[in-house]
Design a protein around this motif. Structure first.
Motif, PDB file in Angstrom:
ATOM      1  N   HIS A 154       0.868  -1.176   0.000  1.00 42.66           N
ATOM      2  CA  HIS A 154       0.000   0.000   0.000  1.00 42.66           C
ATOM      3  C   HIS A 154       0.902   1.221   0.000  1.00 42.66           C
ATOM      4  N   PRO A 155       0.864   2.036  -1.066  1.00 45.24           N
ATOM      5  CA  PRO A 155       1.851   3.103  -1.217  1.00 45.24           C
ATOM      6  C   PRO A 155       1.688   4.228  -0.210  1.00 45.24           C
ATOM      7  N   TYR A 205      -5.185  -8.902  11.218  1.00 47.90           N
ATOM      8  CA  TYR A 205      -4.496  -9.978  10.512  1.00 47.90           C
ATOM      9  C   TYR A 205      -5.408 -10.639   9.475  1.00 47.90           C
ATOM     10  N   SER A 206      -6.651 -10.901   9.863  1.00 51.72           N
ATOM     11  CA  SER A 206      -7.542 -11.680   9.008  1.00 51.72           C
ATOM     12  C   SER A 206      -8.135 -10.876   7.857  1.00 51.72           C
ATOM     13  N   THR A 207      -7.879  -9.571   7.815  1.00 52.24           N
ATOM     14  CA  THR A 207      -8.390  -8.741   6.722  1.00 52.24           C
ATOM     15  C   THR A 207      -7.272  -7.999   5.993  1.00 52.24           C
ATOM     16  N   LEU A 208      -6.046  -8.484   6.103  1.00 53.87           N
ATOM     17  CA  LEU A 208      -4.923  -7.806   5.478  1.00 53.87           C
ATOM     18  C   LEU A 208      -4.980  -7.828   3.956  1.00 53.87           C
ATOM     19  N   ASP A 209      -5.761  -8.728   3.383  1.00 54.64           N
ATOM     20  CA  ASP A 209      -5.888  -8.738   1.926  1.00 54.64           C
ATOM     21  C   ASP A 209      -6.584  -7.480   1.411  1.00 54.64           C
ATOM     22  N   LEU A 214      -6.839  -3.349  -2.923  1.00 55.20           N
ATOM     23  CA  LEU A 214      -6.863  -1.952  -3.361  1.00 55.20           C
ATOM     24  C   LEU A 214      -5.793  -1.685  -4.409  1.00 55.20           C
ATOM     25  N   SER A 215      -4.579  -2.142  -4.144  1.00 53.79           N
ATOM     26  CA  SER A 215      -3.478  -1.860  -5.058  1.00 53.79           C
ATOM     27  C   SER A 215      -3.654  -2.584  -6.388  1.00 53.79           C
TER      28      SER A 215
END
Length: 349
Positions: A154-155, A205-209, A214-215
């Protein structure tokens, strides 16, 4: 670098200039494989304040790494950093980040991979806060023989990856033929980010995707792959089954929602999922659901990884785990997912 305990939590941390970098137990012999013994046995709190247990030798010694690869019949391994991932979050000074990444890239190419160049393939760390510097660094790393380049998932200051300012880097990556990786641990500081490992929660942790979606979406819908058809970009360690909903929604939005004037319309007669299947890949460790839905995600887009030597990795039971997850796959599918896809994308036999 010094070892110190973090007072708010039990256990020990690697600390540099007062910044907590990583749990001292990451990659230790005592933790590796413990999760296979039973639920809840895996815990970083197993290391008391000031206590340190040595890591797996293969985590930093190339000769030992090759020995461990042989125990699991692995021909080639692709290497991402561990503590180095934390620099994306913690080092805000772009010049310092560039210097740190350059030093790491030299070590990876000249010291770690050099003893076994046919079996050990390193990934360069790249700072996209500085696009001209990133272009120069990926060109330099390609000449050194590194197999790919990793950027922040994520920039930071440059805005979304669909922004025009990143175009020189995408062009450079395509030109030198290095795939670009979006790793789970590389968010730059910004809204919604958690910079302190001690603050990470199960929901986060469980929603880091969320961040890699987004990218990836930004790159697809802004036409990055329309302009750079040979560019390859991958999701690293986010698992893979999230892509089912992601891909369905991308095509639905492109074809069914009322169009806004500022949305990009592809000049080519292609859908977002077609760009994904041509230009993107996803790595996973134990995502059985993704394998069940492999025809939709794309067999050619799935890359397996062991996450050695981390405690949540599959070593030393990789072959057993793969046998279970890939049981319904054809031999051709197994060959692609376990190694063939990665060999193609990273450019080695």
């Amino acid at each position: 670098m010094a070892l110190a305990s973090y007072l708010r939590m039990t256990g020990s941390w690697w600390v540099c200039d007062g910044l907590k970098l990583f749990r001292a137990g990451g990659g230790s012999k005592d933790q590796l494989g413990k999760r296979f013994e039973g639920p809840f046995k895996l815990s970083f709190s197993a290391f008391g304040p000031g206590e340190y247990k040595p890591p797996m030798l293969g985590g930093y010694d190339p000769d030992e790494r090759v020995k461990d690869m042989d125990t699991e019949s692995m021909d080639v391994a692709i290497f991402f950093p561990t503590i180095g991932l934390r620099l994306y979050k913690m080092v805000k000074d772009s010049n310092l980040l560039n210097a740190s990444f350059s030093a790491y890239n030299d070590w990876m190419a000249e010291e770690f991979c050099a003893p076994h160049p046919d079996r050990l393939k390193g990934i360069a760390m790249i700072n996209l806060d500085d696009v001209p510097g990133a272009v120069a660094e990926i060109q330099r790393c390609a000449k050194k023989g590194l197999a790919g380049a990793m950027v922040s998932v994520h920039p930071g200051v440059g805005g979304p990856y669909g922004s025009p300012g990143y175009e020189p880097f995408w062009a450079a990556a395509e030109d030198v033929g290095l795939p670009v990786s979006l790793h789970i641990g590389t968010n730059r500081p910004g809204p919604g980010q958690i910079g302190d490992l001690a603050e990470l929660t199960p929901p986060y942790y469980s929603t880091l995707d969320h961040w890699v979606r987004l990218s990836m979406a930004e790159m697809i819908v802004s036409g990055v792959f329309e302009r750079h058809p040979k560019l390859q970009v991958g999701s690293i360690e986010h698992e893979a089954s999230w892509s089912l909903h992601f891909l369905e929604r991308m095509d639905y939005t492109y074809t069914q929602r009322a169009w806004r004037d500022f949305w990009h319309r592809f000049k080519e007669d292609m859908l977002p999922t077609e760009y994904f299947h041509r230009n993107m890949f996803i790595s996973f460790q134990e995502d059985a659901l993704a394998i069940q839905c492999r025809d939709f995600i794309g067999v050619d887009n799935l890359h397996w990884g062991s996450d050695y030597p981390h405690p949540e990795g599959t070593f030393p039971r990789s072959r057993e785990i793969l046998g279970e997850i890939l049981a319904d796959c054809t031999d051709e599918e197994k060959s692609k997912i376990v190694g063939g896809n990665a060999a193609r994308v990273y450019g080695f036999d």
